[in-house]
Each structure stands twice: as structure tokens, then as C-alpha cells.
Design a protein around this motif. Structure first.
Motif, mmCIF file in Angstrom:
data_model
loop_
_atom_site.group_PDB
_atom_site.id
_atom_site.type_symbol
_atom_site.label_atom_id
_atom_site.label_comp_id
_atom_site.label_asym_id
_atom_site.label_seq_id
_atom_site.Cartn_x
_atom_site.Cartn_y
_atom_site.Cartn_z
ATOM 1 N N THR A 93 32.481 72.345 -55.833
ATOM 2 C CA THR A 93 31.761 72.610 -54.588
ATOM 3 C C THR A 93 30.277 72.296 -54.733
ATOM 4 O O THR A 93 29.649 71.736 -53.820
ATOM 5 C CB THR A 93 31.951 74.077 -54.172
ATOM 6 O OG1 THR A 93 33.355 74.357 -54.048
ATOM 7 C CG2 THR A 93 31.261 74.363 -52.847
ATOM 8 N N ALA A 117 29.815 68.553 -54.618
ATOM 9 C CA ALA A 117 29.924 68.081 -53.229
ATOM 10 C C ALA A 117 28.681 68.450 -52.432
ATOM 11 O O ALA A 117 28.206 67.669 -51.593
ATOM 12 C CB ALA A 117 31.167 68.671 -52.574
ATOM 13 N N LEU A 118 28.132 69.639 -52.687
ATOM 14 C CA LEU A 118 26.936 70.086 -51.967
ATOM 15 C C LEU A 118 25.749 69.166 -52.256
ATOM 16 O O LEU A 118 25.017 68.771 -51.351
ATOM 17 C CB LEU A 118 26.604 71.522 -52.371
ATOM 18 C CG LEU A 118 25.365 72.142 -51.720
ATOM 19 C CD1 LEU A 118 25.564 72.287 -50.208
ATOM 20 C CD2 LEU A 118 25.068 73.503 -52.356
ATOM 21 N N LEU A 163 29.918 63.980 -45.453
ATOM 22 C CA LEU A 163 29.590 65.193 -44.711
ATOM 23 C C LEU A 163 28.109 65.250 -44.331
ATOM 24 O O LEU A 163 27.753 65.768 -43.258
ATOM 25 C CB LEU A 163 29.954 66.416 -45.553
ATOM 26 C CG LEU A 163 29.910 67.779 -44.870
ATOM 27 C CD1 LEU A 163 30.889 67.820 -43.700
ATOM 28 C CD2 LEU A 163 30.231 68.877 -45.881
ATOM 29 N N GLY A 164 27.236 64.705 -45.187
ATOM 30 C CA GLY A 164 25.796 64.787 -44.943
ATOM 31 C C GLY A 164 25.361 64.247 -43.590
ATOM 32 O O GLY A 164 24.701 64.961 -42.803
ATOM 33 N N GLY A 180 31.178 64.701 -49.964
ATOM 34 C CA GLY A 180 29.798 65.088 -49.725
ATOM 35 C C GLY A 180 28.993 63.987 -49.069
ATOM 36 O O GLY A 180 28.215 64.238 -48.135
ATOM 37 N N ALA A 201 34.938 65.066 -54.258
ATOM 38 C CA ALA A 201 33.694 65.807 -54.042
ATOM 39 C C ALA A 201 32.550 64.844 -53.760
ATOM 40 O O ALA A 201 31.708 65.094 -52.883
ATOM 41 C CB ALA A 201 33.377 66.675 -55.258
ATOM 42 N N ASN A 202 32.528 63.745 -54.491
ATOM 43 C CA ASN A 202 31.471 62.758 -54.309
ATOM 44 C C ASN A 202 31.555 62.120 -52.926
ATOM 45 O O ASN A 202 30.591 62.136 -52.152
ATOM 46 C CB ASN A 202 31.580 61.698 -55.400
ATOM 47 C CG ASN A 202 30.362 60.796 -55.461
ATOM 48 O OD1 ASN A 202 30.036 60.132 -54.491
ATOM 49 N ND2 ASN A 202 29.707 60.755 -56.597
ATOM 50 N N THR A 229 25.799 66.003 -53.341
ATOM 51 C CA THR A 229 25.979 64.675 -52.749
ATOM 52 C C THR A 229 25.817 64.725 -51.226
ATOM 53 O O THR A 229 25.347 63.759 -50.620
ATOM 54 C CB THR A 229 27.359 64.084 -53.101
ATOM 55 O OG1 THR A 229 28.395 64.984 -52.693
ATOM 56 C CG2 THR A 229 27.473 63.844 -54.603
ATOM 57 N N THR A 230 26.163 65.860 -50.625
ATOM 58 C CA THR A 230 25.892 66.039 -49.195
ATOM 59 C C THR A 230 24.398 65.953 -48.929
ATOM 60 O O THR A 230 23.949 65.298 -47.980
ATOM 61 C CB THR A 230 26.433 67.398 -48.711
ATOM 62 O OG1 THR A 230 27.847 67.442 -48.888
ATOM 63 C CG2 THR A 230 26.104 67.625 -47.240
#
Length: 396
Positions: free
Chosen positions: A18, A21-22, A150-151, A147, A143-144, A24-25
């Protein structure tokens, strides 16, 4: 001083995934906001290109100089450093008053993502206690990509529908990063610091025994990330100029769809051998590039959208396959620096379209430069398919 209680491995695995992912977001949050900042600070497309380039530069420098550092000092110190730098970059964005502050924020953000990339990918492999060898690499790539997609969507929604369009998103993001920082204290160290002095020389690369596999993985991931970079740069222009839609949330949604389809592809085909994924993913990339270019040139939303869906599947499969076959080929003590080498190739591919189109648009025009860059990437993807097709089969 009493030691903090450590979570179970499953919970720790989730925290690291998580957090990755955060971060990279955070790397793509600014994308929908460049238009607003440009209006406030008086800059155009050329400056936007340089702001993007500074982010890629920060990521590459972190991977080159510190990508293998967690093999010496452990995974958690790199995670803490990455989170600290991300908090610093968030403050620059939150209080941005000029272009230099944006450049500083993007540079720190890139370094943070670069530090987290190799450390998190290695930690996920070490925390995993299941029998599916492909699962940690699949989660890392999901995750990569998740993220990255999602950004723009989250930032677009905040900017379009909520107050303080260039500030509120960074307040929320900063709070989430701070929470991730605290949770990391509860994650066990999976690779304790090695004895002796730290070697600060760049430690990126793969063992001699895995260099052939690395070469095949690298040539596959470069066109993969070039597609992602192309789409990220073309989509806002296509939606605003061709479709005459100026909603930042819609532009973010289109980019989100591409990346999340890649995640779906990884989840769906996670049990497949890495070589299988690469050999199916690269032809999909080539088809997607042709469709995206056709849709861009003709203004056909349906063709552009079809290219988006196919490109997402192709990118997801190829990225997962390349990382998966490399992770299986390198020993534990070389994991982080090998992963760093893989992501250096990926980030280089991400920079190609934005910088190339930016440099060629002046002398050639936007349409010609875009067509030329996409044609070159299609050739690279075809060459990568041939290289991997000729590689020996490896047991899944």
C-alpha cells in the motif's frame, strides 16, 4: 527502549504494498494540475516538459546511486527515507508559489519513488510466505501501475469538484504519507544491515548469471513504459483539443482506465509464466500504439478508447512478466540492486515520449513528431518480442 510490536507477515506485506502504491500515486498527482499552475505562474507546455523531466531525473538518480543500498542497510531505512522525502515534496506542492518550487517538489518526489521502488519490491518478495513465486512481483507491478493510474484521477476529481484545487489534494496526500510512515515502524526488517562500512558507490546491476535475462526484461519494459508515457501525455490533449472536453476529472479518468486495466491483466494472468506474459503483452502493445495513433490523428474516440483497453492489457502483462523473470533469476543478496536496474530501464522508457515529442514538435510539428516517436516505439516492441521469443524456456 522497548521494541515496537511487529505485525504479522501478511499485514506487513499489505503495508509495504500500500505504501508503494501511495508513493507512485504521488508521482502522478501533479499531472492534471499543470494547466492550473501554468495559469497561475505563467508557463506553458515547454516548462511542463521540464517539470516532468525533473521528476524522472530524480527517480533515475535514486535508482542509480541508492537502488542497491537496501541490500546493505536494510529495507526499512530506505522506506523511511522515501516517505520523508515525499512529505517534503508534498509541502513544496502545497505552498508552491513559482516554478522553482514545483521543480523542487517534483525532484524530491522522484527521489522518493526511486528509493521506495527497489526496497519495496525486494521487501515484498521477502515478506511473502506463500508458494506462488510470481505473486510478489505481481503485487509490486500492480502497486506501481495502480498508483500511477490513480494519481491523475484523484487529483483531477479534487481539482474539478472541490475547493483549493492545487492545495487540498496535497493536504490529504500528506496525511496519508504520514500515516504510512507511522505504520512502517511496525513492519519487520526482512534484510538486516550487513556488517562493515556502507559502500556508497552506485550499486545497480545484476549478477553475471542473470544478465541475459535482465537484457530481455529491459528491452521489453522500455516500450511498455513508453506507451504509458505516451498515453499520459496524449490523453489530456486529445480530450481537450479534439473532443473539446475541459473537465480535469475526465482526463484523469481516461489515464486511470489504462493503468487499472493493466492491474486487472496482472491479477487475471498472475499464474502464467513470465515468458508467456511477455510474448502476449508485446504484440498487444504494438496493436495499441497503432490504434492510439490512429485515434489521435483522426479524432476517433472509439479507436482511441480501444487502443487504451488493449494497451492496458499489454502493458500489464509485459511489465509483470519482465519483473517476474528477473526476480526469479537473481539471488537474495542482489535483489534490490537488480530490481533497481529493471526500473531504471522502465523510467527511461517513461521519459522517452515526453522529452522526444517536446524536442521534435518545434522543427517537425506535433502531429509529425508524435507519429515518428510512436513508429520508433513499435519497432522497439517488435524487436523486444523477437529477443524474448528466441530465449530458452524456463520452468514456471
Amino acid at each position: 527502549m522497548a521494541r515496537l510490536p511487529q505485525t504479522r507477515y501478511t499485514a506487513s506485506f499489505a503495508i509495504i504494498a500500500t505504501t508503494f502504491a501511495l508513493l507512485t500515486t504521488g508521482g502522478t498527482l501533479p499531472i492534471p494540475l499543470y494547466t492550473l499552475w501554468g495559469e497561475d505562474f505563467g508557463f506553458g507546455a515547454e516548462t511542463t516538459t521540464w517539470v516532468f523531466a525533473v521528476y524522472v531525473l530524480g527517480t533515475l538518480l535514486a535508482l542509480i546511486f541508492f537502488g542497491g543500498l537496501s541490500d546493505q542497510v536494510g529495507r526499512r531505512p530506505l522506506a523511511f527515507a522515501a516517505l520523508s522525502l515525499t512529505i517534503g515534496s508534498t509541502l513544496f506542492f502545497l505552498f508552491a508559489a513559482n516554478v522553482p518550487m514545483l521543480l523542487a517538489g517534483r525532484f524530491l518526489s522522484g527521489i522518493g519513488v526511486g528509493l521506495m521502488t527497489s526496497a519495496a519490491t525486494a521487501a515484498l518478495a521477502e515478506l511473502y510466505r506463500g508458494s506462488n513465486k510470481a505473486f510478489p512481483s505481481m503485487i509490486s507491478t500492480a502497486a506501481n501501475m495502480g498508483g500511477l493510474g490513480l494519481g491523475p484521477l484523484v487529483a483531477g476529481v479534487f481539482a474539478q469538484y472541490l475547493p483549493a484545487p492545487t492545495a487540498l489534494i496535497f493536504v490529504v496526500f500528506g496525511a496519508l504519507v504520514a500515516a504510512a510512515f507511522l505504520l512502517t515502524f511496525f513492519v519487520p526488517e526482512t534484510h538486516p544491515r550487513t556488517a562493515g562500512k556502507i559502500n556508497w558507490a552506485p550499486r545497480v546491476g545484476v549478477p553475471r548469471s542473470a544478465r541475459g535475462i535482465y537484457g530481455r526484461s529491459a528491452v521489453a519494459v522500455i516500450p511498455t513504459f513508453t506507451l504509458l508515457g505516451l498515453f499520459s501525455s496524449l490523453t489530456p490533449r486529445f480530450i481537450s483539443q479534439t473532443l473539446d472536453v475541459h473537465n480535469l476529472a475526465i482526463a484523469g479518468l481516461a489515464t486511470f482506465i489504462l493503468f487499472e486495466i493493466g492491474v486487472i491483466a496482472q491479477l487475471t494472468f498472475r499464474a502464467k509464466a513470465p515468458r508467456w506474459s511477455i510474448l502476449r503483452g508485446l504484440p498487444l502493445l504494438i496493436a495499441a500504439l497503432a490504434l492510439v495513433l490512429t485515434g489521435f490523428l483522426t479524432g476517433n474516440l472509439g479507436v482511441f478508447g480501444l487502443g487504451t483497453v488493449i494497451g492496458g492489457f499489454g502493458a500489464g502483462l509485459t511489465f509483470m512478466g519482465g519483473l517476474g523473470q528477473l526476480a526469479r533469476a537473481v539471488p537474495h543478496e542482489s535483489h534490490a540492486k537488480s530490481v533497481a536496474a529493471y526500473f531504471i530501464a522502465a523510467q527511461s522508457g517513461l521519459a522517452i515520449p515526453v522529452l522526444s515529442i517536446g524536442a521534435l514538435t518545434g522543427p517537425l510539428g506535433l502531429t509529425t513528431s508524435t507519429t515518428l516517436v510512436i513508429a520508433v516505439v513499435m519497432v522497439l516492441a517488435a524487436a523486444a518480442w523477437i529477443v524474448n521469443r528466441r530465449s530458452p524456456r524456463v520452468a514456471a
